[in-house]
Design a protein around this motif. Structure first.
Motif, PDB file in Angstrom:
ATOM      1  N   ARG A  29      15.165  -9.799   8.873  1.00  0.00           N
ATOM      2  CA  ARG A  29      15.504 -10.570   7.669  1.00  0.00           C
ATOM      3  C   ARG A  29      14.241 -10.990   6.920  1.00  0.00           C
ATOM      4  NH1 ARG A  29      20.300 -14.837   9.349  1.00  0.00           N
ATOM      5  NH2 ARG A  29      22.086 -13.525   8.743  1.00  0.00           N
ATOM      6  N   ASN A  30      13.241 -11.443   7.667  1.00  0.00           N
ATOM      7  CA  ASN A  30      11.988 -11.857   7.033  1.00  0.00           C
ATOM      8  C   ASN A  30      11.338 -10.691   6.286  1.00  0.00           C
ATOM      9  OD1 ASN A  30      12.103 -14.526   7.970  1.00  0.00           O
ATOM     10  ND2 ASN A  30      11.118 -14.000   9.912  1.00  0.00           N
ATOM     11  N   LEU A  31      11.365  -9.507   6.906  1.00  0.00           N
ATOM     12  CA  LEU A  31      10.790  -8.328   6.257  1.00  0.00           C
ATOM     13  C   LEU A  31      11.572  -7.948   5.009  1.00  0.00           C
ATOM     14  CD1 LEU A  31       9.994  -6.212   9.429  1.00  0.00           C
ATOM     15  CD2 LEU A  31       8.332  -6.783   7.653  1.00  0.00           C
ATOM     16  N   GLU A  32      12.890  -8.060   5.080  1.00  0.00           N
ATOM     17  CA  GLU A  32      13.716  -7.712   3.928  1.00  0.00           C
ATOM     18  C   GLU A  32      13.422  -8.630   2.749  1.00  0.00           C
ATOM     19  OE1 GLU A  32      17.141  -7.717   1.238  1.00  0.00           O
ATOM     20  OE2 GLU A  32      16.598  -9.365   2.581  1.00  0.00           O
ATOM     21  N   VAL A  33      13.209  -9.910   3.034  1.00  0.00           N
ATOM     22  CA  VAL A  33      12.853 -10.862   1.982  1.00  0.00           C
ATOM     23  C   VAL A  33      11.509 -10.485   1.357  1.00  0.00           C
ATOM     24  CG1 VAL A  33      12.176 -13.262   1.542  1.00  0.00           C
ATOM     25  CG2 VAL A  33      14.204 -12.769   2.914  1.00  0.00           C
ATOM     26  N   GLU A  34      10.539 -10.096   2.198  1.00  0.00           N
ATOM     27  CA  GLU A  34       9.218  -9.706   1.707  1.00  0.00           C
ATOM     28  C   GLU A  34       9.303  -8.449   0.836  1.00  0.00           C
ATOM     29  OE1 GLU A  34       4.924  -9.829   1.439  1.00  0.00           O
ATOM     30  OE2 GLU A  34       6.461 -11.306   1.996  1.00  0.00           O
ATOM     31  N   VAL A  35      10.098  -7.464   1.262  1.00  0.00           N
ATOM     32  CA  VAL A  35      10.251  -6.237   0.476  1.00  0.00           C
ATOM     33  C   VAL A  35      10.917  -6.544  -0.865  1.00  0.00           C
ATOM     34  CG1 VAL A  35      11.393  -3.986   0.359  1.00  0.00           C
ATOM     35  CG2 VAL A  35      10.262  -4.690   2.463  1.00  0.00           C
ATOM     36  N   ASP A  36      11.917  -7.423  -0.853  1.00  0.00           N
ATOM     37  CA  ASP A  36      12.564  -7.807  -2.107  1.00  0.00           C
ATOM     38  C   ASP A  36      11.565  -8.423  -3.078  1.00  0.00           C
ATOM     39  OD1 ASP A  36      14.990  -6.894  -1.298  1.00  0.00           O
ATOM     40  OD2 ASP A  36      15.910  -8.846  -0.967  1.00  0.00           O
ATOM     41  N   ALA A  37      10.699  -9.294  -2.557  1.00  0.00           N
ATOM     42  CA  ALA A  37       9.707  -9.949  -3.409  1.00  0.00           C
ATOM     43  C   ALA A  37       8.713  -8.930  -3.961  1.00  0.00           C
ATOM     44  CB  ALA A  37       8.985 -11.043  -2.620  1.00  0.00           C
ATOM     45  N   LEU A  38       8.268  -8.011  -3.103  1.00  0.00           N
ATOM     46  CA  LEU A  38       7.341  -6.967  -3.555  1.00  0.00           C
ATOM     47  C   LEU A  38       7.988  -6.073  -4.606  1.00  0.00           C
ATOM     48  CD1 LEU A  38       5.689  -5.862  -0.183  1.00  0.00           C
ATOM     49  CD2 LEU A  38       4.491  -6.843  -2.148  1.00  0.00           C
ATOM     50  N   GLU A  39       9.254  -5.727  -4.383  1.00  0.00           N
ATOM     51  CA  GLU A  39       9.954  -4.856  -5.324  1.00  0.00           C
ATOM     52  C   GLU A  39      10.098  -5.526  -6.679  1.00  0.00           C
ATOM     53  OE1 GLU A  39      13.237  -2.945  -7.458  1.00  0.00           O
ATOM     54  OE2 GLU A  39      13.320  -4.952  -6.605  1.00  0.00           O
ATOM     55  N   SER A  40      10.362  -6.830  -6.671  1.00  0.00           N
ATOM     56  CA  SER A  40      10.496  -7.573  -7.931  1.00  0.00           C
ATOM     57  C   SER A  40       9.173  -7.596  -8.694  1.00  0.00           C
ATOM     58  CB  SER A  40      10.979  -9.000  -7.643  1.00  0.00           C
ATOM     59  OG  SER A  40      11.093  -9.736  -8.838  1.00  0.00           O
ATOM     60  N   ARG A  41       8.073  -7.877  -7.970  1.00  0.00           N
ATOM     61  CA  ARG A  41       6.758  -7.905  -8.622  1.00  0.00           C
ATOM     62  C   ARG A  41       6.346  -6.508  -9.093  1.00  0.00           C
ATOM     63  NH1 ARG A  41       5.562 -11.540  -4.263  1.00  0.00           N
ATOM     64  NH2 ARG A  41       4.381  -9.940  -3.139  1.00  0.00           N
ATOM     65  N   PHE A  42       6.668  -5.509  -8.288  1.00  0.00           N
ATOM     66  CA  PHE A  42       6.329  -4.133  -8.634  1.00  0.00           C
ATOM     67  C   PHE A  42       7.087  -3.687  -9.892  1.00  0.00           C
ATOM     68  CE2 PHE A  42       7.182   0.478  -8.048  1.00  0.00           C
ATOM     69  CZ  PHE A  42       5.879   0.937  -8.108  1.00  0.00           C
ATOM     70  N   SER A  79      15.285  -1.279   3.312  1.00  0.00           N
ATOM     71  CA  SER A  79      15.157  -2.566   4.006  1.00  0.00           C
ATOM     72  C   SER A  79      16.530  -3.231   4.163  1.00  0.00           C
ATOM     73  CB  SER A  79      14.187  -3.487   3.281  1.00  0.00           C
ATOM     74  OG  SER A  79      14.653  -3.836   1.995  1.00  0.00           O
ATOM     75  N   ASP A  80      17.417  -3.058   3.176  1.00  0.00           N
ATOM     76  CA  ASP A  80      18.782  -3.590   3.308  1.00  0.00           C
ATOM     77  C   ASP A  80      19.524  -2.892   4.445  1.00  0.00           C
ATOM     78  OD1 ASP A  80      18.355  -5.317   1.208  1.00  0.00           O
ATOM     79  OD2 ASP A  80      19.387  -4.079  -0.286  1.00  0.00           O
ATOM     80  N   ALA A  81      19.283  -1.585   4.590  1.00  0.00           N
ATOM     81  CA  ALA A  81      19.931  -0.836   5.671  1.00  0.00           C
ATOM     82  C   ALA A  81      19.484  -1.349   7.030  1.00  0.00           C
ATOM     83  CB  ALA A  81      19.625   0.657   5.538  1.00  0.00           C
ATOM     84  N   ALA A  82      18.228  -1.776   7.136  1.00  0.00           N
ATOM     85  CA  ALA A  82      17.747  -2.339   8.401  1.00  0.00           C
ATOM     86  C   ALA A  82      18.530  -3.599   8.766  1.00  0.00           C
ATOM     87  CB  ALA A  82      16.254  -2.656   8.293  1.00  0.00           C
ATOM     88  N   ILE A  83      18.859  -4.410   7.767  1.00  0.00           N
ATOM     89  CA  ILE A  83      19.694  -5.590   8.002  1.00  0.00           C
ATOM     90  C   ILE A  83      21.049  -5.162   8.557  1.00  0.00           C
ATOM     91  CG2 ILE A  83      20.978  -7.438   6.854  1.00  0.00           C
ATOM     92  CD1 ILE A  83      18.202  -8.272   7.102  1.00  0.00           C
ATOM     93  N   ASP A  84      21.637  -4.117   7.983  1.00  0.00           N
ATOM     94  CA  ASP A  84      22.946  -3.643   8.440  1.00  0.00           C
ATOM     95  C   ASP A  84      22.893  -3.168   9.890  1.00  0.00           C
ATOM     96  OD1 ASP A  84      23.967  -4.191   5.950  1.00  0.00           O
ATOM     97  OD2 ASP A  84      23.732  -2.145   5.198  1.00  0.00           O
TER      98      ASP A  84
END
Length: 402
Positions: A254-267, A298-303
């Motif tokens: 979950r922590n990694l997914e949050v980090e990827v979401d933040a990176l994707e938004s900035r990117f 990253s969402d798939a990893a959550i699943d």
């Protein structure tokens, strides 16, 4: 339909008895290879590798259908349905990763738009991935990988082989290379050209290094590589969370997914700003596709780890499938004043007597640090994600305590 044109084969698939564990193992290995190949295709501007991604994506579609059939046949009572529901989630997640990888490959194969100088902006630490067809008269043909000893001699690894429609996803020492095999090689660019020529009879020509036509493209590529590495780590942790029924590892996913979401938004914001100054803004459209596809992974990893987070007992077939891996991944929280506090990490290896390799560190005040190819110092409060044997993992855990 031809998968090389980006279409999915619609050949009929009939039910046949399968070992669900074996199918899950192949889906896991296929998903991991797909992530690697898809990003390599983009970063190295390789249409050949992108086409292998589409072939492998089609194979994943068949595996998913067979896994679904097998799981449906396995349900006998409500308890079975409860335990197998998360397994179905794992199957769906692996297919989502496959679809995302296919979308990434199509950035190369279709006119979606991508800066031509992506290869120029690659970090030097990123190894080259090359596809080649083994020449029947090659000195490597009809020999095992152990006999060739390729990695020890050159640093180049055979990460997969395709023999017709059959994939060898984890070639080991006893794997024999055959003439006409399609080999996927990864290694340092300084050595991979000679290996490729010896194996295929054809010289390797790296992509032309054009001058970047987009300002600060290096930062964008660094971000893509970082997002890709974090997503791969999330998938690894998700499978480990299932194997050990570990809520702590699932929370790190979950922590990694949050980090990827933040990176994707900035990117995404960076890409839109860069479009204003780019000679051809359409050439940046593929970057947005890359960011979106990475978020899907990253969402798939959550699943994959959802069953653990919902405290549903892990079905034995999943544990057996994940146990096929040679190494395990563990999470250790370093206590201040422990033996690990203050230890140096050099190229991923901590200065201790254990054989664990640290692949990532999460710091409360700094976020995620991927340390496989970097040096760092362990601090009290760090959360270490490491790979190694079960025995080494137990000793490493003891070192984290005062």
């Amino acid at each position: 339909m031809d998968p090389l044109e980006g279409e999915t084969s619609s050949a009929p698939i009939e039910y046949e008895p399968v070992n669900v564990k074996d199918v899950l193992v192949e889906m896991k290995d296929t998903a991991e290879l797909l992530i690697d190949l898809a990003y390599s295709a983009v970063l190295h501007s390789s249409e050949e590798i992108a086409r292998e991604v589409l072939r492998l994506e089609e194979r994943m579609d068949v595996l998913e259908m067979r896994a679904r059939m097998g799981l449906m046949m396995a349900v006998r009572k409500p308890k079975d349905a409860e335990q197998l529901a998360p397994v179905l989630g794992i199957v769906t997640a692996a297919d989502d990763i496959s679809d995302a990888a296919g979308d990434i490959a199509k950035v190369v194969l279709e006119d979606i738009g991508l800066p031509e100088a992506m290869r120029t902006a690659l970090p030097e630490a990123v190894e080259t991935l090359v596809r080649g067809v083994v020449a029947p008269d090659s000195v490597y043909a009809d020999r095992t990988l152990q006999d060739i000893d390729l990695e020890s001699e050159t640093g180049v690894r055979v990460i997969a082989l395709r023999r017709g429609d059959e994939w060898l996803l984890n070639p080991g020492p006893t794997t024999t290379i055959r003439g006409d095999d399609v080999a996927l090689l990864r290694g340092p660019e300084i050595a991979i050209g000679d290996v490729c020529e010896t194996m295929t009879g054809t010289g390797y020509e790296p992509p032309t290094a054009d001058t970047p036509d987009v300002e600060d493209l290096e930062r964008a590529v660094d971000t893509i590589v970082h997002m890709k590495n974090l997503s791969e780590l999330a998938v690894d942790l998700a499978y480990s969370a299932v194997l050990f029924d570990s809520e702590a590892l699932a929370e790190e996913v979950r922590n990694l997914e949050v980090e990827v979401d933040a990176l994707e938004s900035r990117f995404e914001a960076w890409t839109l700003r860069a479009a204003g100054d780019a000679p051809d803004p359409v050439a940046l459209r593929g970057l947005i596709h890359l960011g979106s596809a990475t978020e899907v992974i990253s969402d798939a990893a959550i699943d994959i780890s959802e069953g653990v987070l919902r405290e549903i007992d892990v079905h034995p077939v999943v544990q057996l499938a994940v146990e096929e891996s040679d190494e395990i991944i563990t999470r250790v929280e370093v206590e201040p004043g422990s033996e690990l506090d203050g230890k140096e990490i050099v190229a991923g290896v901590p200065d201790t007597e254990t054989t664990m390799s640290v692949i990532a560190v999460r710091r409360p005040d700094e976020g995620w640090l991927l340390v496989g190819d970097a040096n760092a110092e362990i601090r009290g409060g760090d959360v270490l994600i490491s790979k190694g044997t079960r025995t080494a993992a137990a000793a490493f855990d003891e070192m984290s305590e005062p």
